[in-house]
Design an enzyme around this catalytic site. Structure first.
Site, PDB file in Angstrom:
ATOM      1  N   LYS A  93     -83.990  58.276  69.139  1.00  9.49           N
ATOM      2  CA  LYS A  93     -82.572  58.013  68.848  1.00  9.49           C
ATOM      3  C   LYS A  93     -82.170  58.700  67.534  1.00  9.49           C
ATOM      4  O   LYS A  93     -81.145  59.371  67.466  1.00  9.49           O
ATOM      5  CB  LYS A  93     -82.349  56.501  68.712  1.00  9.49           C
ATOM      6  CG  LYS A  93     -81.010  56.141  68.087  1.00  9.49           C
ATOM      7  CD  LYS A  93     -80.856  54.665  67.839  1.00  9.49           C
ATOM      8  CE  LYS A  93     -81.468  54.136  66.583  1.00  9.49           C
ATOM      9  NZ  LYS A  93     -80.624  54.100  65.377  1.00  9.49           N
ATOM     10  N   ASN A  94     -82.988  58.536  66.497  1.00  4.81           N
ATOM     11  CA  ASN A  94     -82.589  59.034  65.175  1.00  4.81           C
ATOM     12  C   ASN A  94     -82.721  60.543  65.024  1.00  4.81           C
ATOM     13  O   ASN A  94     -82.322  61.109  64.013  1.00  4.81           O
ATOM     14  CB  ASN A  94     -83.363  58.302  64.072  1.00  4.81           C
ATOM     15  CG  ASN A  94     -82.839  56.884  63.891  1.00  4.81           C
ATOM     16  OD1 ASN A  94     -81.792  56.531  64.448  1.00  4.81           O
ATOM     17  ND2 ASN A  94     -83.559  56.079  63.138  1.00  4.81           N
ATOM     18  N   ASP A  97     -88.420  51.404  59.441  1.00  9.23           N
ATOM     19  CA  ASP A  97     -87.997  51.023  60.797  1.00  9.23           C
ATOM     20  C   ASP A  97     -89.118  50.357  61.599  1.00  9.23           C
ATOM     21  O   ASP A  97     -88.898  49.946  62.741  1.00  9.23           O
ATOM     22  CB  ASP A  97     -87.462  52.251  61.552  1.00  9.23           C
ATOM     23  CG  ASP A  97     -86.127  52.734  60.991  1.00  9.23           C
ATOM     24  OD1 ASP A  97     -85.507  51.995  60.207  1.00  9.23           O
ATOM     25  OD2 ASP A  97     -85.711  53.849  61.350  1.00  9.23           O
ATOM     26  N   ARG A 112     -75.752  50.454  51.719  1.00  7.51           N
ATOM     27  CA  ARG A 112     -75.843  51.810  52.264  1.00  7.51           C
ATOM     28  C   ARG A 112     -74.687  52.733  51.857  1.00  7.51           C
ATOM     29  O   ARG A 112     -73.883  53.156  52.696  1.00  7.51           O
ATOM     30  CB  ARG A 112     -75.995  51.763  53.780  1.00  7.51           C
ATOM     31  CG  ARG A 112     -77.211  50.971  54.201  1.00  7.51           C
ATOM     32  CD  ARG A 112     -77.407  50.942  55.690  1.00  7.51           C
ATOM     33  NE  ARG A 112     -77.967  52.180  56.206  1.00  7.51           N
ATOM     34  CZ  ARG A 112     -78.195  52.394  57.496  1.00  7.51           C
ATOM     35  NH1 ARG A 112     -77.890  51.480  58.378  1.00  7.51           N
ATOM     36  NH2 ARG A 112     -78.716  53.521  57.904  1.00  7.51           N
ATOM     37  N   ARG A 116     -78.888  49.255  71.344  1.00  6.23           N
ATOM     38  CA  ARG A 116     -78.515  50.449  70.572  1.00  6.23           C
ATOM     39  C   ARG A 116     -79.683  51.418  70.471  1.00  6.23           C
ATOM     40  O   ARG A 116     -79.460  52.612  70.326  1.00  6.23           O
ATOM     41  CB  ARG A 116     -78.106  50.044  69.144  1.00  6.23           C
ATOM     42  CG  ARG A 116     -76.825  49.271  69.087  1.00  6.23           C
ATOM     43  CD  ARG A 116     -76.414  49.044  67.666  1.00  6.23           C
ATOM     44  NE  ARG A 116     -76.159  50.322  66.986  1.00  6.23           N
ATOM     45  CZ  ARG A 116     -75.659  50.431  65.777  1.00  6.23           C
ATOM     46  NH1 ARG A 116     -75.351  49.360  65.098  1.00  6.23           N
ATOM     47  NH2 ARG A 116     -75.457  51.615  65.226  1.00  6.23           N
ATOM     48  N   CYS A 120     -73.706  47.407  55.966  1.00 10.07           N
ATOM     49  CA  CYS A 120     -74.155  46.925  57.264  1.00 10.07           C
ATOM     50  C   CYS A 120     -75.205  45.857  57.012  1.00 10.07           C
ATOM     51  O   CYS A 120     -75.528  45.562  55.869  1.00 10.07           O
ATOM     52  CB  CYS A 120     -74.681  48.059  58.126  1.00 10.07           C
ATOM     53  SG  CYS A 120     -76.257  48.666  57.582  1.00 10.07           S
TER      54      CYS A 120
HETATM   55  C1  EPZ Z   1     -81.787  56.797  58.482  1.00  7.37           C
HETATM   56  O1  EPZ Z   1     -80.702  56.118  57.871  1.00  7.37           O
HETATM   57  C2  EPZ Z   1     -82.029  56.122  59.821  1.00  7.37           C
HETATM   58  N1  EPZ Z   1     -80.833  56.225  60.631  1.00  7.37           N
HETATM   59  C3  EPZ Z   1     -82.417  54.667  59.598  1.00  7.37           C
HETATM   60  O2  EPZ Z   1     -82.709  54.069  60.841  1.00  7.37           O
HETATM   61  C4  EPZ Z   1     -83.683  54.626  58.722  1.00  7.37           C
HETATM   62  O3  EPZ Z   1     -84.022  53.278  58.457  1.00  7.37           O
HETATM   63  C5  EPZ Z   1     -83.420  55.370  57.408  1.00  7.37           C
HETATM   64  O4  EPZ Z   1     -82.974  56.726  57.684  1.00  7.37           O
HETATM   65  C6  EPZ Z   1     -84.647  55.447  56.517  1.00  7.37           C
HETATM   66  O5  EPZ Z   1     -85.694  56.076  57.192  1.00  7.37           O
HETATM   67  C7  EPZ Z   1     -80.618  57.322  61.363  1.00  7.37           C
HETATM   68  O6  EPZ Z   1     -81.403  58.269  61.346  1.00  7.37           O
HETATM   69  C8  EPZ Z   1     -79.421  57.348  62.225  1.00  7.37           C
HETATM   70  P1  EPZ Z   1     -81.140  57.033  54.050  1.00  7.37           P
HETATM   71  P2  EPZ Z   1     -79.932  56.745  56.622  1.00  7.37           P
HETATM   72  O7  EPZ Z   1     -79.942  57.828  53.684  1.00  7.37           O
HETATM   73  O8  EPZ Z   1     -79.899  58.214  56.778  1.00  7.37           O
HETATM   74  C9  EPZ Z   1     -79.636  54.708  50.084  1.00  7.37           C
HETATM   75  C10 EPZ Z   1     -82.591  52.369  62.493  1.00  7.37           C
HETATM   76  O9  EPZ Z   1     -82.945  51.167  62.581  1.00  7.37           O
HETATM   77  N2  EPZ Z   1     -78.575  55.732  50.015  1.00  7.37           N
HETATM   78  O10 EPZ Z   1     -82.467  57.688  54.020  1.00  7.37           O
HETATM   79  O11 EPZ Z   1     -78.663  56.013  56.472  1.00  7.37           O
HETATM   80  C11 EPZ Z   1     -79.490  53.825  51.310  1.00  7.37           C
HETATM   81  O12 EPZ Z   1     -78.577  52.774  51.087  1.00  7.37           O
HETATM   82  C12 EPZ Z   1     -81.920  52.931  61.261  1.00  7.37           C
HETATM   83  O13 EPZ Z   1     -82.728  53.185  63.431  1.00  7.37           O
HETATM   84  C13 EPZ Z   1     -77.728  55.743  48.913  1.00  7.37           C
HETATM   85  O14 EPZ Z   1     -77.841  54.902  47.998  1.00  7.37           O
HETATM   86  O15 EPZ Z   1     -80.941  56.324  55.476  1.00  7.37           O
HETATM   87  C14 EPZ Z   1     -80.910  53.357  51.514  1.00  7.37           C
HETATM   88  O16 EPZ Z   1     -81.189  52.282  50.677  1.00  7.37           O
HETATM   89  C15 EPZ Z   1     -81.573  51.903  60.253  1.00  7.37           C
HETATM   90  N3  EPZ Z   1     -76.753  56.703  48.862  1.00  7.37           N
HETATM   91  C16 EPZ Z   1     -81.735  54.580  51.093  1.00  7.37           C
HETATM   92  O17 EPZ Z   1     -80.873  55.369  50.292  1.00  7.37           O
HETATM   93  C17 EPZ Z   1     -76.593  57.654  49.826  1.00  7.37           C
HETATM   94  O18 EPZ Z   1     -75.698  58.491  49.724  1.00  7.37           O
HETATM   95  C18 EPZ Z   1     -82.254  55.454  52.238  1.00  7.37           C
HETATM   96  O19 EPZ Z   1     -81.176  55.745  53.120  1.00  7.37           O
HETATM   97  C19 EPZ Z   1     -77.473  57.650  50.928  1.00  7.37           C
HETATM   98  C20 EPZ Z   1     -78.461  56.664  50.991  1.00  7.37           C
END
Ligand code: EPZ
Length: 422
Positions: free
Chosen positions: A22-23, A309, A125, A401, A120
């Protein structure tokens, strides 16, 4: 609302085909915005999130056609003309991954108006890393009424960008935007997740010039135009890890097919320490249960570390371990919502800040429980498979989802699981 009912105590025995990730599929779908030619994605899973993103992309003028079944399931997206550069709140709030449209829209059309996604269940996030990095490429960014207004009338220009910490989404957004920027871009502290590498490989197939994928320094040389391509989505490592952990909770043996053990390289030693046996062969992994599990400590980390995850599913496995397990979540600040639900099934888990201490109990007991997010809901199913009696998981739309045909896949390998509609 649908519920899932599981009666525990049936060991899992047989084969499961792992779906496309999915991701990986979601950012790949967004990449279709970068070209006026069709992008064909093979091995796209049949999931609610994929349908939602198709709707979101349709609002920008992208047409979608689906053909074939299971691993040959092919989604062809065509963004011949971008009809709107606006992504409305109503759609973006349904799925955070849709914020990724901002990079490609800016790169191709020079403007984008995209709703801020909002928080969320698993955390606040924010998207500051995405926006700061796009500004480094020369975009002008303003925030107005909950929307990001981004423009780059003269086009984006390559730059050197160092992310303050690893973000999967920000890296993906920048890979797409910088592919069409003028000149060279260097991304430092880039995400190394396989799904990000998969996106990069698809962009290369579309004509992008990218080096260093899978390392923390990625170099891009912008091109003026990208073309269509045909790309196969990589297997879902989280689905693979989840079924492996279910062998631990339910017992038995599963052969996980159409996958690659390398995708869960950091997870395999953890499973082995916990008492599972993992055998690798080309394109498949066989997981067997060895009896009592030992408590193992894990800390979630960006790839190649233990994935956030899989944290909830691992906690379900540790709920009946011998001794204690300390599970530390470092990626999201609020990803322990499965803890009280596992507690309803008899698990002994104490949270102190970012760390959950699980004290194993001999058996969990079935109970009515509620899913709070995708991975939390599947952890409840993992726990229920090994519990005494019947568990009913409500709010299963979270599950739909991200886990393709989970009741079918599990009932075919012996689980007593059914969906109650309504
Ligand atoms: C991706 O989310 C995945 N989603 C998530 O999977 C996964 O848990 C996550 O990466 C970490 O591996 C998809 O690929 C669609 P990040 P993403 O940006 O890209 C903070 C699932 O269950 N952050 O690496 O949103 C953020 O809040 C989902 O399938 C900022 O502060 O994750 C988090 O604490 C859930 N500012 C951390 O960084 C930003 O601009 C990592 O988030 C961006 C992120």
């Amino acid at each position: 609302m649908d519920r899932i009912e599981i009666t525990g105590g049936m060991p899992l025995q047989g084969e499961i085909t792992i779906s496309g990730a999915k991701n990986a599929a979601l950012p790949l779908m967004v990449a279709s915005l970068l070209t006026d030619e069709p992008l064909a994605l093979v091995n796209v899973p049949d999931l609610a999130d994929i349908r939602t993103l198709s709707e979101i992309l349709a609002a920008h003028g992208v047409t979608a056609e689906i053909a074939g079944e299971t691993t040959a399931r092919t989604l062809t997206l065509s963004a011949r003309q971008i009809t709107s550069t606006v992504a409305h709140y109503d759609l973006v709030r349904k799925m955070r991954a849709s914020f990724l449209v901002i990079g490609p829209l800016l790169a191709r059309c020079g403007e984008a108006k995209v709703s801020l996604p909002g928080g969320c269940a698993i955390g606040t996030r924010p998207v500051d890393l995405h926006l700061n990095a796009l500004e480094r490429l020369g975009a002008q960014i303003e925030l107005e009424d909950g929307y990001v207004l981004a423009s780059a009338p003269q086009g984006l220009k390559g730059a050197e960008i160092e992310f303050p910490f690893v973000s999967v989404g920000a890296t993906q957004n920048l890979l797409m935007a910088a592919s069409l920027a003028k000149g060279d871009t260097i991304l430092r502290n880039a995400a190394r997740e396989p799904e990000t590498v998969d996106l990069g490989q698809c962009l290369i197939a579309m004509g992008a010039k990218i080096e260093g994928l899978g390392t923390s320094t990625v170099k891009l040389t912008g091109v003026s135009r990208l073309t269509g391509a045909r790309h196969t989505v990589l297997p879902d490592r989280i689905e693979m890890g989840t079924y492996a952990m279910m062998v631990g909770t339910a017992g038995g043996q599963l052969r996980l097919r159409q996958t690659d053990a390398d995708l869960i390289r950091s997870v395999i030693p953890v499973l082995t320490h916990a008492g599972l046996t993992v055998k690798e062969a080309p394109g498949e992994v066989t997981v067997s249960n060895g009896g009592q599990h030992l408590g193992v400590d894990v800390t979630t980390e960006p790839y190649p570390g233990f994935p956030t995850d899989l944290q909830a599913q691992f906690m379900a496995l540790m709920s009946t371990c011998q001794g204690k397990s300390h599970i530390t979540e470092t990626i999201f600040e609020n990803r322990f919502m499965h803890v009280p639900e596992l507690g309803r099934m008899g698990a002994r888990i104490a949270i102190d800040g970012q760390t959950a201490t699980v004290t194993g109990v001999p058996k969990l007991k079935g109970a009515p429980v509620m899913a709070t997010d995708l991975r939390a809901s599947v952890s409840l199913i993992a726990a229920a498979l090994g519990a005494e009696g019947t568990t009913t998981v409500s709010r299963v739309y979270h599950l739909d989802r991200g886990f393709e045909k989970i009741e079918d896949k599990l009932s075919k390998v012996g689980a007593q699981i059914r969906r109650i509609r309504g």
